[in-house]
Scaffold this active site. Structure first.
Site, mmCIF file in Angstrom:
data_model
loop_
_atom_site.group_PDB
_atom_site.id
_atom_site.type_symbol
_atom_site.label_atom_id
_atom_site.label_comp_id
_atom_site.label_asym_id
_atom_site.label_seq_id
_atom_site.Cartn_x
_atom_site.Cartn_y
_atom_site.Cartn_z
ATOM 1 C CB ALA A 1 36.462 48.294 40.633
ATOM 2 C CG MET A 2 38.885 42.731 43.661
ATOM 3 S SD MET A 2 40.576 43.302 44.023
ATOM 4 C CE MET A 2 41.491 41.877 43.469
ATOM 5 C CD GLU B 1 39.586 47.315 38.944
ATOM 6 O OE1 GLU B 1 40.291 46.321 39.194
ATOM 7 O OE2 GLU B 1 39.725 48.404 39.555
ATOM 8 C CD GLU C 1 46.671 47.688 41.799
ATOM 9 O OE1 GLU C 1 46.248 48.423 40.876
ATOM 10 O OE2 GLU C 1 46.047 46.669 42.174
#
Ligand code: 0A1
Ligand code: ZN
Length: 848
Positions: A255-256, A291, A313
Site C-alpha cells: 500500500a502507499m 499507512e 519506514e
C-alpha cells in the site's frame, strides 16, 4: 561510479517550488499532463534539472514564452534548463507532456488497472508523469485538475470543485512528489466519519470496484481504530477533512501513504470471513494503521533523500507493531514480529544483499524497500524506546514533531532529538543505522557465594564492503529465575557498549536460571551454552512470553538440526511439547505459536551458521519425522484439543477466536501426519471460513493429497482472483518437492493465470521460492524455472522481478552441486540483453 548514487553527493535543490498546478486530460493511450511550476531560484547560477522518463514533450514555456530545443537539454533522464536562460527572480515554468497509462505495465507513475487510472509515485515514479524535481526534499503545494468521463475522480487533499467530466483538488500541505496520487474510475465508496479529539470531523471513504463494497467494513473500522490510537499514543491528529483509501488490483507493493489518498493493494483492504483468513485480517489492520501513521511519520515529516528511507519506514513499522500489540495480544504479536524478522531480515543480513538500515549507496532505490530498512529499522526504534523508557521516548517524539514538522529530515536529525531530550550521547548507537550485520552475543556465566556474574561479548561478522565492525550499543533485557521457577530479579535492561563486559547480581540464594534478551530487546543472535533441560524449564516458567516461546523454539530447532544430521530427537523437547499441549491455562494463540515447528529455511540457516552444509531433503525429512513423532507420542492429547477447541458461533477475526483456530490448525498439522488426512478433509468439507478452509487444504497438499479438494476449491472460487492466489500459493509452497516445479509450470501456463498481475505472480512464484526442498532441488530445476520466470517478468515489471530475485540470496549455504546450478541461473539472467537496472543490480549483488 557507474550509475551509483552516493549519500555523500547530496546537495540541496537550488530552486524552491512553492506551488504546482497539474491538469490531467485522461486517455488510456494518450493522456496529456499540463504542469505549472512556480519557481524561486535559491542559488544564483544553478541549472534547473527536472527528472522525466518516457514522456513525450509537447510544449514548454517560461513566464509565458515558448522555449525551443536550443533553450534546454532533453535526454532519457529528463530536462535541464541552463542557468543562463533563467531569470534571477521567481518565474513560472509550464510544460505539457503526453503519456500512455494503458501501456504502463511497470505499475510506476500513472497506469491502468482493470479500467481504472491510478498512480504510484514512491520512490521515483513521478518522473513518469511529468518533468519535475523528483526528490523528497522538494516540497510544494499541489493543485490538481482531472478531466475524464469516469464517475469518480480523486486526488490528494480536499475537493475544491467538480462538474461533468472534471474535478479539482487542492492539498494545503506542502509535499514531495512521491506523495502525489490520482485515481479515476467507476468506484463505490464505503463511508464513515471520525471526529478528532479537537473536534474536526473527518469523512472516511474506502473506494472499491462495484461488487466489492461488502468487504470493506473491517478496513474502515481499522482506520478509525488507528486514528484513535495515534491520538492517544503519540498525540497526533489527522489534518484534513477527508481521508480516502482506494483498493487497486495491480500494485507492486502492499500500500502507499499518498497524502489524504492512500492507495492499497486490494488484498490488503477486502475482507470477508469466507474469503480472508485470520492472518489476512490482522495484516489488513496493520497495513491500514501503517499507512495512516505515515501521515505524520513520512508525510508531515518526510525524508531528505532516499538514503533516509528508514527514517519514515522503520519508525512507522515500529508504530504499527505497537498499535497491533495494543489492540491484540501483545506478547503474541512480538513473537510473530521476531519470527518474521529472523526469517527475512536475519537472512538478508547473513547474505550477499546485507546493507545498513541507512545505506550510503545504491543503483536502484526500489531495491532498498527491504526487511532491513523496514523491520530492522523498527527494531532500532524499539531499542531507543527501551534505552530511554516510555516517558523518554515520548519526550523525544514530541520534540521530533515540534522541531521538524514540515521538513525533510535525516537520521542525524532523528538521533539528535533523542540526544537533546535525554542528554545522552548516542553516537555509538548510531552504528545501528550505518552498519550492516547481525551482532552475535556470546554469554558465559559464573555463580559463587550468592553472586551471579554474566559475561557478555559481542562480535558482528563482516558484510559485503564492511570488514570492520566496532562494538555496538545494545540494550540487553535480563531477568533471573530461581530454580523453583520464581522470578528473583525482574526485567532489567543492561547496556552493552564494549566488546566484552560483565554484570554482577548479588544476594541470590541459589544459582539462578537467566532469561536473557527478554522481549527480544535487540536484533542480535544470542549464543550461550544451555541444556535442553534448562530450555524446557524456561518454556514452563519464564514470565516473559517471548522468552517462553524462544525456549521452545530453541529446543525445536536444536532437535531438528540434530535430526537433519541423522541423530535422534531430544526427549526434553517431546516432553515439553506434551506439557504445552495440556496447558489449558496458556493462551491458545501462544500455544499455537509454540507448536509450529521452525520452517525448513530456518533450520538450513541454523545449520549453515554452525558450519554445516544444509541438505534440504534431509531437513524436510527431519521436520516431517518430528511432526510424526509428536503425533504418535501425544496423539490422545492432541485429539482432545482438536475436538474440544472448535470455534462456534458467528465468525470474528478478534485475537481470541483467531488464536483458538490457530491452535486447532497447529494441532491438526501434527495429527494429519498420522491420520492420512482424514480430519483435514473433514474440516475442509465443513469449514465456513477461509482460515479453516485454506488451513485444511494446505495440510492436504503438504501430504501430497487433496486433488479433489483443490478442484472443489477452484470450482467455488474461480471468479475471485484473491482467493485463487491462496490456492496457487498452497500448491507452489507445499507440493512435495519432487512435483513442485512441474506443478508451478502447469499452473503458470494455465490460460487463466494472469502473470502480469503482481499478486498472481507472487502467489505462485513466491510460494515456490518458499518451498525449500522444491526450490533448492539438487538437479537445479527449481532455480532454472525461477530464472525463466524472472526473465519473463523483467521487461514488463522490473520492480517486482527484482524483488522476487531475493529467492536466490541463500545459494551459498548449499553444496557445490546446488551452488553451481544457482550460479548458472544467475549468470544466465545477468547475461540477458536489455535487463532492467533493477534486476541487473540485484543479480550483480546476488552473484557477487
Ligand atoms: N511507502 C510504502 C511502500 C511502498 C514503497 C514503494 C512502492 O512502490 C515502489 C509502493 C509502496 C509503505 O511503506 O507502505
Ligand atoms: Zn511505510
Amino acid at each position: 561510479m557507474d550509475g551509483v548514487t552516493l549519500l555523500s553527493d547530496y546537495k540541496p535543490y537550488p530552486f524552491e517550488i512553492a506551488s504546482v498546478s497539474l491538469t490531467f486530460r485522461l486517455d488510456p493511450a494518450a493522456t496529456r499532463v499540463l504542469a505549472t511550476l512556480d519557481v524561486t531560484p535559491r542559488q544564483p547560477g544553478a541549472d534547473m534539472v527536472l527528472q522525466g522518463e518516457d514522456l513525450t514533450l509537447i510544449s514548454l514555456s517560461l513566464d509565458g514564452r515558448a522555449l525551443v530545443p536550443g533553450d534546454y537539454l532533453l535526454d532519457e533522464t529528463g530536462l535541464t534548463l541552463p542557468a543562463a536562460g533563467l531569470p534571477a527572480g521567481p518565474f513560472r515554468l509550464q510544460t505539457e507532456v503526453e503519456i500512455a497509462p494503458a501501456a504502463n505495465t511497470a505499475l510506476e507513475g500513472l497506469y491502468m488497472s482493470n479500467g481504472m487510472y491510478c498512480t504510484q509515485c514512491e520512490a521515483e515514479g513521478f518522473r513518469h508523469i511529468t518533468f519535475y524535481p523528483d526528490r523528497p526534499d522538494v516540497m510544494s503545494r499541489f493543485h490538481v485538475r482531472i478531466e475524464s468521463d469516469l464517475p469518480v475522480l480523486l486526488s490528494n487533499g480536499n475537493p475544491v470543485g467538480q462538474g461533468p467530466g472534471w474535478a479539482e483538488w487542492d492539498d494545503p500541505w506542502p509535499k514531495p512528489a512521491y506523495l502525489f496520487a490520482l485515481v479515476a474510475g467507476d468506484l463505490r465508496a464505503t463511508s464513515g466519519s471520525f471526529t478528532t479529539r479537537s473536534g474536526r470531523k473527518v469523512d472516511l471513504n474506502i473506494w472499491v470496484r462495484p461488487g466489492d463494497e461488502d468487504r470493506c467494513d473491517f478496513a474502515l473500522g481499522a482506520l478509525a481504530r488507528s486514528m484513535t490510537w495515534d491520538e492517544e499514543a503519540y498525540g497526533r491528529e489527522y489534518d484534513l477533512d477527508l481521508f480516502n483509501i482506494v483498493a487497486v488490483d495491480d500494485f507492486n507493493m502492499g500500500a502507499m501513504e499518498n497524502k489524504g489518498l492512500n492507495i492499497f493493494n486490494s488484498k490488503l483492504v477486502l475482507a470477508s470471513p469466507e474469503t480472508a483468513t485470520d492472518t489476512d485480517y490482522e495484516r489488513i489492520e496493520a497495513v491500514i494503521a501503517h499507512e495512516y501513521f505515515h501521515n505524520w511519520t513520512g508525510n508531515r515529516i518526510t525524508c531528505r533523500d532516499w538514503f533516509q528511507l528508514c527514517l519514515k519506514e522503520g519508525l512507522t513499522v515500529y508504530r504499527d507493531q505497537s498499535f497491533t500489540r495494543d489492540v491484540r495480544l501483545g506478547g503474541l504479536k512480538r513473537i510473530e514480529d521476531v519470527a518474521a524478522l529472523r526469517a527475512r531480515q536475519f537472512r538478508e543480513d547473513a547474505g550477499p544483499l546485507a546493507h545498513p538500515p541507512r545505506p550510503d549507496r545504491y543503483k536502484e532505490i526500489n531495491n532498498f524497500y527491504t526487511a532491513t530498512v523496514y523491520e530492522k529499522g523498527a527494531e532500532v526504534v524499539g531499542m531507543l524506546a527501551s534505552l530511554l523508557g516510555p516517558e523518554g521516548y515520548r519526550a523525544a517524539l514530541d520534540l521530533y514533531f515540534d522541531r521538524h514538522d514540515g521538513q525533510a529530515c535525516t537520521i542525524e536529525d532523528w538521533i539528535k532529538v533523542f540526544e537533546d531530550t535525554s542528554g545522552r550521547d548516542l553516537s555509538q548507537f548510531k552504528l545501528w543505522y550505518t552498519q550492516a550485520g547481525t551482532p552475535k552475543l556470546t554469554v558465559t556465566e559464573a555463580y559463587e557465594n550468592g553472586t551471579y556474574t554474566l559475561e557478555v561479548s559481542q562480535t558482528t561478522p563482516p558484510t559485503p564492503g564492511e570488514e570492520v565492525k566496532p562494538p555496538r550499543h545494545i540494550p540487553l533485557a535480563v531477568g533471573l529465575l530461581s530454580p523453583n521457577g520464581d522470578e528473583v530479579v525482574p526485567t532489567t535492561v543492561l547496556e552493552l557498549t564494549e566488546a566484552r563486559q560483565s554484570f554482577r547480581f548479588e544476594g541470590l540464594a541459589a544459582r539462578p536460571v537467566p532469561s536473557l534478551l527478554r522481549g527480544f530487546s535487540a536484533p542480535v543472535i544470542l549464543d550461550r551454552a544451555t541444556t535442553p533441560a534448562e530450555q524446557a524449564f524456561l518454556l514452563a516458567h519464564d514470565t516473559d512470553p517471548f522468552n517462553r516461546w524462544e525456549a521452545g523454539r530453541t529446543l525445536a530447532r536444536q532437535t531438528l538440526m540434530a535430526m537433519a544430521r541423522g541423530e535422534g530427537a531430544q526427549l526434553d523437547y517431546l516432553d515439553a511439547v506434551g506439557r504445552l499441549i495440556a496447558d489449558e491455562e496458556a493462551d491458545p494463540g501462544f500455544r499455537a505459536a509454540c507448536l509450529r515447528l521452525p520452517g525448513e529455511d530456518e533450520i538450513a540457516a541454523a545449520l549453515f551458521a554452525r558450519g554445516d552444509t544444509p541438505d534440504p531433503d534431509a531437513i524436510r525429512a527431519a521436520r516431517r519425522k518430528l511432526m510424526k513423532m509428536l503425533a504418535t507420542r501425544h496423539g490422545a492429547a492432541l485429539t482432545r484439543v482438536y475436538d474440544s477447541c472448535a470455534v462456534t458461533g458467528p465468525y470474528s477475526p478478534d485475537a481470541g477466536p483467531a488464536g483458538r483456530r490457530a491452535l486447532r490448525l497447529a494441532v491438526l498439522a501434527l495429527l494429519t501426519t498420522e491420520d492420512g488426512g482424514a480430519r483435514a478433509a473433514a474440516l475442509f468439507a465443513e469449514a465456513t471460513n477461509m482460515t479453516e478452509s485454506i488451513g485444511a487444504l494446505n495440510l492436504l497438499v503438504a501430504e501430497g493429497k487433496g486433488q479433489g479438494q483443490l478442484a472443489a476449491f477452484a470450482a467455488r472460487w474461480s471468479k475471485d482472483p484473491l482467493v485463487m492466489d491462496k490456492w496457487r500459493m498452497a500448491q507452489g509452497a507445499l507440493t512435495p518437492p519432487e512435483d513442485a516445479a512441474e506443478t508451478v509450470t502447469r499452473l503458470g501456463t494455465a490460460p487463466e493465470f494472469d502473470w502480469k498481475n503482481p499478486n498472481r505472480f507472487r502467489s505462485l512464484l513466491g510460494g515456490f521460492a518458499a518451498n525449500h526442498a522444491g526450490f533448492h532441488r539438487v538437479d537445479g530445476a527449481g532455480y532454472a524455472l525461477y530464472a525463466d520466470w524472472l526473465l519473463r517478468l523483467d521487461p514488463l515489471n522490473p520492480q517486482t522481478a527484482a524483488r522476487m530475485s531475493t529467492a536466490f540470496e541463500t545459494w551459498r549455504r548449499y553444496d557445490t552441486t546446488r551452488q553451481a546450478h544457482a550460479k548458472t541461473a544467475l549468470a544466465r539472467i545477468a547475461a540477458t540483453p536489455g535487463l532492467s537496472r533493477d534486476l541487473a543490480e540485484m543479480v550483480g549483488r546476488l552473484a557477487g
